[in-house]
Scaffold this motif. Structure first.
Motif, PDB file in Angstrom:
ATOM      1  N   ALA A   5       0.829  -1.204   0.000  1.00  0.00           N
ATOM      2  CA  ALA A   5       0.000   0.000   0.000  1.00  0.00           C
ATOM      3  C   ALA A   5       0.865   1.257   0.000  1.00  0.00           C
ATOM      4  CB  ALA A   5      -0.932   0.006   1.214  1.00  0.00           C
ATOM      5  N   VAL A   6       1.922   1.250   0.807  1.00  0.00           N
ATOM      6  CA  VAL A   6       2.838   2.393   0.845  1.00  0.00           C
ATOM      7  C   VAL A   6       3.530   2.548  -0.511  1.00  0.00           C
ATOM      8  CG1 VAL A   6       4.948   3.308   1.896  1.00  0.00           C
ATOM      9  CG2 VAL A   6       3.183   2.248   3.333  1.00  0.00           C
ATOM     10  N   ALA A   7       3.939   1.431  -1.091  1.00  0.00           N
ATOM     11  CA  ALA A   7       4.565   1.476  -2.410  1.00  0.00           C
ATOM     12  C   ALA A   7       3.606   2.056  -3.446  1.00  0.00           C
ATOM     13  CB  ALA A   7       5.019   0.077  -2.826  1.00  0.00           C
ATOM     14  N   ALA A   8       2.320   1.703  -3.334  1.00  0.00           N
ATOM     15  CA  ALA A   8       1.314   2.255  -4.249  1.00  0.00           C
ATOM     16  C   ALA A   8       1.202   3.757  -4.072  1.00  0.00           C
ATOM     17  CB  ALA A   8      -0.038   1.595  -4.020  1.00  0.00           C
ATOM     18  N   GLY A   9       1.176   4.211  -2.810  1.00  0.00           N
ATOM     19  CA  GLY A   9       1.092   5.644  -2.544  1.00  0.00           C
ATOM     20  C   GLY A   9       2.260   6.404  -3.150  1.00  0.00           C
ATOM     21  N   VAL A  10       3.463   5.860  -3.005  1.00  0.00           N
ATOM     22  CA  VAL A  10       4.655   6.498  -3.588  1.00  0.00           C
ATOM     23  C   VAL A  10       4.554   6.523  -5.107  1.00  0.00           C
ATOM     24  CG1 VAL A  10       7.157   6.292  -3.889  1.00  0.00           C
ATOM     25  CG2 VAL A  10       6.129   5.905  -1.627  1.00  0.00           C
ATOM     26  N   ALA A  11       4.109   5.409  -5.694  1.00  0.00           N
ATOM     27  CA  ALA A  11       3.961   5.349  -7.147  1.00  0.00           C
ATOM     28  C   ALA A  11       2.957   6.388  -7.638  1.00  0.00           C
ATOM     29  CB  ALA A  11       3.526   3.943  -7.573  1.00  0.00           C
TER      30      ALA A  11
ATOM     31  N   LEU B 270       3.706   4.997 -16.198  1.00  0.00           N
ATOM     32  CA  LEU B 270       4.283   3.738 -15.740  1.00  0.00           C
ATOM     33  C   LEU B 270       4.084   3.549 -14.245  1.00  0.00           C
ATOM     34  CD1 LEU B 270       5.930   1.176 -16.119  1.00  0.00           C
ATOM     35  CD2 LEU B 270       8.024   2.549 -15.853  1.00  0.00           C
ATOM     36  N   TRP B 271       4.280   4.618 -13.472  1.00  0.00           N
ATOM     37  CA  TRP B 271       4.113   4.517 -12.028  1.00  0.00           C
ATOM     38  C   TRP B 271       2.657   4.300 -11.643  1.00  0.00           C
ATOM     39  CZ3 TRP B 271       7.756   3.095  -9.033  1.00  0.00           C
ATOM     40  CH2 TRP B 271       9.078   3.444  -9.298  1.00  0.00           C
ATOM     41  N   TYR B 272       1.732   4.904 -12.390  1.00  0.00           N
ATOM     42  CA  TYR B 272       0.317   4.638 -12.121  1.00  0.00           C
ATOM     43  C   TYR B 272      -0.009   3.154 -12.328  1.00  0.00           C
ATOM     44  CZ  TYR B 272      -1.474   9.366 -11.373  1.00  0.00           C
ATOM     45  OH  TYR B 272      -1.756  10.604 -10.845  1.00  0.00           O
ATOM     46  N   ALA B 273       0.522   2.582 -13.403  1.00  0.00           N
ATOM     47  CA  ALA B 273       0.273   1.168 -13.674  1.00  0.00           C
ATOM     48  C   ALA B 273       0.860   0.288 -12.578  1.00  0.00           C
ATOM     49  CB  ALA B 273       0.844   0.781 -15.035  1.00  0.00           C
ATOM     50  N   LEU B 274       2.088   0.608 -12.143  1.00  0.00           N
ATOM     51  CA  LEU B 274       2.696  -0.155 -11.055  1.00  0.00           C
ATOM     52  C   LEU B 274       1.914   0.033  -9.759  1.00  0.00           C
ATOM     53  CD1 LEU B 274       6.522   0.404 -11.673  1.00  0.00           C
ATOM     54  CD2 LEU B 274       5.268  -1.762 -11.801  1.00  0.00           C
ATOM     55  N   GLY B 275       1.465   1.261  -9.520  1.00  0.00           N
ATOM     56  CA  GLY B 275       0.664   1.525  -8.336  1.00  0.00           C
ATOM     57  C   GLY B 275      -0.608   0.712  -8.319  1.00  0.00           C
ATOM     58  N   GLY B 276      -1.254   0.602  -9.482  1.00  0.00           N
ATOM     59  CA  GLY B 276      -2.461  -0.221  -9.576  1.00  0.00           C
ATOM     60  C   GLY B 276      -2.183  -1.668  -9.223  1.00  0.00           C
ATOM     61  N   LEU B 277      -1.052  -2.194  -9.698  1.00  0.00           N
ATOM     62  CA  LEU B 277      -0.659  -3.570  -9.371  1.00  0.00           C
ATOM     63  C   LEU B 277      -0.419  -3.710  -7.869  1.00  0.00           C
ATOM     64  CD1 LEU B 277       0.229  -6.430 -10.164  1.00  0.00           C
ATOM     65  CD2 LEU B 277       2.524  -5.502 -10.588  1.00  0.00           C
ATOM     66  N   PHE B 278       0.254  -2.731  -7.280  1.00  0.00           N
ATOM     67  CA  PHE B 278       0.526  -2.779  -5.839  1.00  0.00           C
ATOM     68  C   PHE B 278      -0.774  -2.754  -5.033  1.00  0.00           C
ATOM     69  CE2 PHE B 278       4.788  -0.468  -6.710  1.00  0.00           C
ATOM     70  CZ  PHE B 278       5.393  -1.677  -7.040  1.00  0.00           C
ATOM     71  N   VAL B 279      -1.757  -2.000  -5.495  1.00  0.00           N
ATOM     72  CA  VAL B 279      -3.050  -1.940  -4.801  1.00  0.00           C
ATOM     73  C   VAL B 279      -3.718  -3.310  -4.804  1.00  0.00           C
ATOM     74  CG1 VAL B 279      -5.397  -1.021  -4.915  1.00  0.00           C
ATOM     75  CG2 VAL B 279      -3.456   0.512  -5.203  1.00  0.00           C
ATOM     76  N   PHE B 280      -3.700  -3.984  -5.945  1.00  0.00           N
ATOM     77  CA  PHE B 280      -4.330  -5.300  -6.018  1.00  0.00           C
ATOM     78  C   PHE B 280      -3.586  -6.315  -5.145  1.00  0.00           C
ATOM     79  CE2 PHE B 280      -6.083  -3.752 -10.202  1.00  0.00           C
ATOM     80  CZ  PHE B 280      -7.389  -3.665  -9.748  1.00  0.00           C
TER      81      PHE B 280
ATOM     82  N   TRP C 282      -5.240  -8.412  -2.074  1.00  0.00           N
ATOM     83  CA  TRP C 282      -5.200  -9.869  -2.046  1.00  0.00           C
ATOM     84  C   TRP C 282      -4.554 -10.371  -0.755  1.00  0.00           C
ATOM     85  CZ3 TRP C 282      -7.995 -13.222  -4.362  1.00  0.00           C
ATOM     86  CH2 TRP C 282      -7.633 -14.562  -4.379  1.00  0.00           C
ATOM     87  N   LEU C 283      -3.420  -9.763  -0.392  1.00  0.00           N
ATOM     88  CA  LEU C 283      -2.740 -10.180   0.832  1.00  0.00           C
ATOM     89  C   LEU C 283      -3.567  -9.845   2.070  1.00  0.00           C
ATOM     90  CD1 LEU C 283       0.946  -9.225  -0.007  1.00  0.00           C
ATOM     91  CD2 LEU C 283      -0.047 -11.517   0.115  1.00  0.00           C
ATOM     92  N   ASP C 284      -4.387  -8.812   1.982  1.00  0.00           N
ATOM     93  CA  ASP C 284      -5.258  -8.461   3.103  1.00  0.00           C
ATOM     94  C   ASP C 284      -6.310  -9.546   3.334  1.00  0.00           C
ATOM     95  OD1 ASP C 284      -6.073  -6.653   5.158  1.00  0.00           O
ATOM     96  OD2 ASP C 284      -7.784  -6.084   3.925  1.00  0.00           O
ATOM     97  N   LEU C 285      -6.641 -10.274   2.299  1.00  0.00           N
ATOM     98  CA  LEU C 285      -7.529 -11.431   2.459  1.00  0.00           C
ATOM     99  C   LEU C 285      -6.763 -12.646   2.961  1.00  0.00           C
ATOM    100  CD1 LEU C 285      -9.651 -11.155  -0.824  1.00  0.00           C
ATOM    101  CD2 LEU C 285     -10.417 -10.638   1.496  1.00  0.00           C
ATOM    102  N   VAL C 286      -5.521 -12.800   2.465  1.00  0.00           N
ATOM    103  CA  VAL C 286      -4.724 -13.968   2.823  1.00  0.00           C
ATOM    104  C   VAL C 286      -4.413 -13.991   4.314  1.00  0.00           C
ATOM    105  CG1 VAL C 286      -2.457 -15.070   2.560  1.00  0.00           C
ATOM    106  CG2 VAL C 286      -3.709 -14.286   0.536  1.00  0.00           C
TER     107      VAL C 286
ATOM    108  N   ILE D  78      -9.606   1.951  -6.922  1.00  0.00           N
ATOM    109  CA  ILE D  78      -8.287   2.589  -6.987  1.00  0.00           C
ATOM    110  C   ILE D  78      -7.409   1.883  -8.004  1.00  0.00           C
ATOM    111  CG2 ILE D  78      -6.147   3.045  -5.719  1.00  0.00           C
ATOM    112  CD1 ILE D  78      -7.871   3.442  -3.203  1.00  0.00           C
ATOM    113  N   GLY D  79      -7.407   0.558  -7.958  1.00  0.00           N
ATOM    114  CA  GLY D  79      -6.591  -0.195  -8.906  1.00  0.00           C
ATOM    115  C   GLY D  79      -6.985   0.046 -10.345  1.00  0.00           C
ATOM    116  N   VAL D  80      -8.279  -0.015 -10.620  1.00  0.00           N
ATOM    117  CA  VAL D  80      -8.762   0.206 -11.992  1.00  0.00           C
ATOM    118  C   VAL D  80      -8.483   1.635 -12.435  1.00  0.00           C
ATOM    119  CG1 VAL D  80     -10.834   0.355 -13.427  1.00  0.00           C
ATOM    120  CG2 VAL D  80     -10.506  -1.610 -11.909  1.00  0.00           C
ATOM    121  N   ALA D  81      -8.750   2.611 -11.548  1.00  0.00           N
ATOM    122  CA  ALA D  81      -8.517   4.015 -11.902  1.00  0.00           C
ATOM    123  C   ALA D  81      -7.045   4.276 -12.178  1.00  0.00           C
ATOM    124  CB  ALA D  81      -9.009   4.923 -10.775  1.00  0.00           C
ATOM    125  N   ALA D  82      -6.159   3.609 -11.444  1.00  0.00           N
ATOM    126  CA  ALA D  82      -4.727   3.784 -11.677  1.00  0.00           C
ATOM    127  C   ALA D  82      -4.337   3.317 -13.076  1.00  0.00           C
ATOM    128  CB  ALA D  82      -3.930   3.026 -10.615  1.00  0.00           C
TER     129      ALA D  82
END
Length: 200
Positions: free
Chosen positions: A39-45, A52-62, A66-70, A153-157
Motif C-alpha cells: 500500500a505504501v509502495a502504491a502511494g509512492v507510485a 508507468l508509475w500509475y500502472a505499477l501503483g495499480g498492481l501494488f493496490v491489487f 489480495w494479501l489483506d484477504l490472505v 483505486i486499482g482500476v482508476a490507476a
C-alpha cells in the motif's frame, strides 16, 4: 455495490495461496505487514504520477487487497486467529488507505480533494468498527466498502496510466477522489442510520 458480500467466494480462491504461505512458514501478522508495504509502495507510485508509475501503483493496490484477504484466512487455517491480529490488521488497513489516497492527491497536487476523500474513507471504516463495538456486529454494508475502494483505486490507476490528461475538467484520479469524498461520507451516514435504526 459492495464486493464484501463475495468474501465466501474469495475465501475459496484463497486456499492455494494460504497453503503456500503456511508451507513457507509465514505468519498472518507478517503477511499483514507485507500487504501494508504494498500500500505504501502504491502511494509512492501515485505520488510520482507518470503513466508507468500509475500502472505499477495499480498492481501494488491489487497485491495489497489480495494479501489483506490472505492474512485472515491464514490465521484461521493455522488456528491462531486473535484479537491482537485483528487489531493489527485494522490499524494497518487504515494507514494503507491513507497512504494510497494521500499519494493519489499529492500526485495531482489536489490536497483539499484528498482531505475530503481521506475523511470519507476513514469515517466509513470507523462506522464499521464502531457499530461492532456497540454489539451490532461488524458492518460491511453501504455503497462502497474497502474491497470496492481497492478495486476502484486499482482500476482508476490503470486508466490514469492510459489517459493522463483531464476528462471533463479533472484527471481520472481527481474524479476518483471526488467520488470517494462524496460516496465515502454517504456510506458512513448510511451505516450510521442503519445501526441507529437497529438500536431502536
Amino acid at each position: 455495490m459492495t464486493l464484501d458480500q463475495y468474501r465466501s467466494v474469495a475465501n475459496r480462491l484463497l486456499e492455494p495461496f494460504v497453503g503456500a504461505a503456511d508451507r513457507l512458514g509465514l505468519s498472518p501478522d507478517g503477511v499483514s505487514v507485507v500487504a501494508f508495504g504494498f500500500a505504501v509502495a502504491a502511494g509512492v507510485a501515485f505520488y510520482l504520477g507518470d503513466p508507468l508509475w500509475y500502472a505499477l501503483g495499480g498492481l501494488f493496490v491489487f497485491l495489497n487487497g489480495w494479501l489483506d484477504l490472505v492474512d485472515g484466512a491464514l490465521a484461521r487455517a493455522q488456528g491462531i486467529a486473535s484479537e491482537g491480529g485483528d487489531l493489527l490488521d485494522h490499524v494497518l488497513d487504515r494507514y494503507a488507505d491513507i497512504a494510497m489516497l494521500v499519494g493519489l492527491a499529492a500526485g495531482i497536487d489536489s490536497y483539499a480533494l484528498g482531505l475530503a476523500a481521506v475523511t470519507g474513507v476513514l469515517m466509513t471504516s470507523y462506522l464499521g468498527t464502531q457499530i461492532q463495538a456497540v454489539g451490532l456486529g461488524r458492518a460491511y454494508g453501504g455503497l462502497v466498502g474497502r474491497a470496492d475502494r481497492l478495486a476502484l483505486i486499482g482500476v482508476a490507476a490503470f486508466v490514469a496510466a492510459v489517459v493522463p490528461g483531464p476528462v471533463f475538467g479533472l484527471r481520472v484520479v481527481g474524479w476518483l477522489l471526488a467520488f470517494f469524498a462524496v460516496i465515502g461520507h454517504f456510506t458512513a451516514l448510511q451505516r450510521f442510520w442503519g445501526a441507529w435504526s437497529d438500536l431502536d
